[in-house]
Write a protein that holds these residues in place. Structure first.
Motif, PDB file in Angstrom:
ATOM      1  N   TYR A 258       0.920  -1.204  -0.204  1.00 39.65           N
ATOM      2  CA  TYR A 258      -0.206   0.004   0.141  1.00 39.65           C
ATOM      3  C   TYR A 258       0.892   1.256   0.023  1.00 39.65           C
ATOM      4  CZ  TYR A 258      -3.731  -3.292   1.619  1.00 39.65           C
ATOM      5  OH  TYR A 258      -4.644  -4.271   1.633  1.00 39.65           O
ATOM      6  N   GLY A 259       1.892   1.289   0.725  1.00 39.22           N
ATOM      7  CA  GLY A 259       2.894   2.251   0.821  1.00 39.22           C
ATOM      8  C   GLY A 259       3.369   2.667  -0.662  1.00 39.22           C
ATOM      9  N   THR A 260       3.800   1.653  -1.411  1.00 39.16           N
ATOM     10  CA  THR A 260       4.343   1.797  -2.773  1.00 39.16           C
ATOM     11  C   THR A 260       2.981   2.354  -3.478  1.00 39.16           C
ATOM     12  OG1 THR A 260       6.148   0.035  -2.461  1.00 39.16           O
ATOM     13  CG2 THR A 260       5.092   0.563  -4.521  1.00 39.16           C
ATOM     14  N   ARG A 261       1.932   1.855  -3.331  1.00 38.31           N
ATOM     15  CA  ARG A 261       0.990   2.530  -4.266  1.00 38.31           C
ATOM     16  C   ARG A 261       0.706   3.897  -4.002  1.00 38.31           C
ATOM     17  NH1 ARG A 261      -5.125  -0.225  -5.138  1.00 38.31           N
ATOM     18  NH2 ARG A 261      -6.128   1.801  -6.074  1.00 38.31           N
ATOM     19  N   MET A 262       0.887   4.252  -2.725  1.00 33.01           N
ATOM     20  CA  MET A 262       0.691   5.806  -2.346  1.00 33.01           C
ATOM     21  C   MET A 262       1.666   6.289  -3.434  1.00 33.01           C
ATOM     22  SD  MET A 262      -1.498   6.482  -0.148  1.00 33.01           S
ATOM     23  CE  MET A 262      -1.028   8.066   0.763  1.00 33.01           C
ATOM     24  N   ILE A 263       2.826   6.029  -3.338  1.00 32.10           N
ATOM     25  CA  ILE A 263       4.133   6.802  -3.930  1.00 32.10           C
ATOM     26  C   ILE A 263       3.618   6.865  -5.584  1.00 32.10           C
ATOM     27  CG2 ILE A 263       6.526   6.198  -4.832  1.00 32.10           C
ATOM     28  CD1 ILE A 263       6.811   5.347  -1.860  1.00 32.10           C
ATOM     29  N   ILE A 264       3.297   5.630  -6.087  1.00 35.39           N
ATOM     30  CA  ILE A 264       2.607   5.621  -7.467  1.00 35.39           C
ATOM     31  C   ILE A 264       1.690   6.614  -7.779  1.00 35.39           C
ATOM     32  CG2 ILE A 264       1.793   4.215  -9.246  1.00 35.39           C
ATOM     33  CD1 ILE A 264       3.281   1.754  -7.943  1.00 35.39           C
TER      34      ILE A 264
END
Length: 544
Positions: free
Chosen positions: A412-418
């Protein structure tokens, strides 16, 4: 002419790895690893036994020299090649890992009367004790309308060079004054190899607040603290492009490594950014996530944009001719390791067992959502005083449930960045995954499903070291530029993990809950995490 070879040396958090690579095709022919004798000093300064305050993380620079003394010769021996056939060496480092040195490059911790001073030692990337200094750097920058702050997503991290420098200046003014230079370990190790101080465009831009050829003004620095006004004199100097030749291997370094004196030494680089070349991911739209103890996300773009909460955008920061973007998560593999080592009960204390059990669950079956802030938040909140959270636990919750929730939280943290990149107009089409976590099939599939994007895997298990070797080949003149070398020497397996539409839709709902928690605890809805951290630090200070 026979085959030629280059050496890539990757300096990680706990070990240094040397890799021997054939120039003609990128084949990896020999490798060796050397473990740092002193590891990470986060509780005790080894030289004296004194206790360190909370959130400190120090290292001994001689551990880095030991990698040159041991890992490089061992890798060459493992490859079974003639050292005379090696034409260049390249290195990469964690960042921001920084140290104060004398004018000749001698680390202050190696000066006899300073060994007992914690501030004289290397501050590792995950030294987070400069958070108050970073807060002030950011507040004053916004008050003054400093133009560079937007290039860093609106916030400078506590991990970066100026925050650590300000902490040094204020907490140990004597060590600060005796430091002629304040240098990234990525550049210091190159200094050790070729005998000349250089600065690379990557660390200078992302970690050193150098934009458009300039550092922050003396007036701004004086507004932080008058004693800090001259800090740029400790970090400034000629900045070299990635893939450039920093110099030639000295006789001393040749004796350490067993390599020929005079071969090319490449300009220093950062472990994450150098991996883009080995992953053949230099074209815009392809994000590389280097997943290990933490994750760094790097991406080339064709134009400059300001992305709130990211680590920085730098002209040529990944490769010449492109704007390089960086974001990151401060804890990923460290979180999974923490659970296995310190929280999972007997019988469940292995990644293999927990992954097998967790993989059998449908999406959402554990009823949990976690925040991945066990080591603070690097992007998008840039606050290392934040902490972890798990919501939804009951008496029916089992170890595999928590383990899967932690895996999902990092996705989820990576999706926030994307999504932050996309909102700013920086397109992310697909992901290339590198690093030590690529072998966890459950984790990789979760990332594909959560981000709803295909995942490609770097074929090399030594992505940073291979990237450094690619840059060494360019520095030695074997290729015209990093793009050409990457096409021949890089390697990637395309489309290994594909998103499942049903699971991706289920994750959309859970991700919505993650975002609610993220914004509530990270953006001012409730500061309880910051208050608890303050209470903890005060209690530990009394104990010290």
């Amino acid at each position: 002419m026979g085959e030629r070879y280059v050496i890539g040396v990757d300096f990680g958090t706990l070990t240094g790895r040397a890799l021997v690579v054939r120039v003609s095709d990128g084949a990896e022919v020999g490798t060796a690893v050397h473990e740092y004798k002193h590891g990470v000093m986060d509780s005790v300064l080894v030289a004296t036994g004194q206790q360190l305050p909370p959130d400190w993380a120090l290292q001994d620079p001689d551990d880095y020299r030991d990698v040159l003394r041991h890992a490089v010769p061992a890798a060459v021996a493992a490859a079974g090649i003639n050292p005379a056939d090696v034409i260049g060496i390249g290195t990469d480092f964690t960042a921001c890992t920084v140290l104060p040195v004398l004018a000749d490059g001698t680390p202050l911790c190696e000066v006899a009367d300073l060994r007992h001073r914690p501030h004289a030692w290397v501050k590792l990337w995950k030294h987070h004790a400069a958070q108050p200094h970073a807060d002030r750097i950011n507040a004053v920058a916004h008050e003054r309308g400093e133009p560079w702050i937007g290039r860093y997503g609106g916030k400078i991290s506590a991990e970066w060079q100026f925050a650590k420098g300000l902490q040094l200046a204020e907490e140990d003014p004597e060590v600060y004054q005796r430091a002629d230079r304040f240098i990234e370990a990525a550049d210091w190790i190159v200094w050790q190899l070729c005998g000349a101080e250089t600065r690379n465009v990557c660390t200078a831009g992302y970690k050193g607040i150098r934009q458009d050829g300039q550092f922050p003004s003396p007036e701004y620095l004086a507004a932080l603290n008058p004693a800090f006004a001259g800090f740029v004199s400790k970090v400034d100097g000629p900045v070299h492009p990635l893939g450039g030749r920093a110099g030639s291997l000295t006789a001393q370094a040749a004796a350490w490594t067993g390599l020929p004196e005079g071969i090319a030494v490449a300009v220093g680089n950062v472990d994450a950014h150098v991996t883009a070349a080995s992953a053949q991911a230099l074209k815009p739209g392809r994000l590389v996530a280097i997943m290990g103890t933490s994750t760094c996300h790097v991406l080339n773009g064709s134009s400059v944009a300001e992305v709130p909460g990211m680590c920085g955008v730098v002209d040529g920061g990944i490769s010449a001719g492109a704007w390089g973007y960086e974001a990151g998560q401060s804890g990923v593999g460290d979180i999974f390791g923490w659970f296995v080592e310190h929280a999972a009960p007997a019988g469940y204390d292995s990644h293999a067992t927990l992954s097998e059990l967790a993989a059998a669950q449908p999406v959402g079956a554990h009823g949990l959502v976690a925040l991945d802030w066990w080591n603070g938040n690097r992007s998008l909140l840039v606050n290392h005083d934040l902490s972890g959270l798990i919501v939804g636990m009951t008496l029916a919750t089992r170890p595999a449930d928590i383990y899967r929730a932690l895996l999902e939280a990092t996705a989820y943290g990576t999706r926030m960045i994307i999504e932050a990149f996309a909102d700013a107009g920086v397109d992310v089409q697909d992901l290339v995954i590198a690093g030590g976590l690529t072998g966890n099939a459950l984790l990789m599939q979760i990332y594909a499903d959560v981000t709803n994007r295909p995942l490609h895997l770097i074929r090399s298990a030594q992505g940073p070291a291979l990237g450094s070797a690619i840059h060494a080949a360019v520095a030695a003149g074997a290729y015209t530029d990093v793009y050409a070398a990457s096409e021949v020497m890089g390697r990637i397996d395309e489309g290994v993990y594909q998103p499942d539409p049903v699971r991706a839709k289920a994750y959309d709902a859970l991700y919505g809950h993650y975002r609610r928690l993220h914004d509530h605890f990270g953006r001012g809805g409730d500061d309880i995490m910051l208050e608890l951290r303050s209470i903890r630090n005060a209690a530990r200070a009394v104990a010290l």
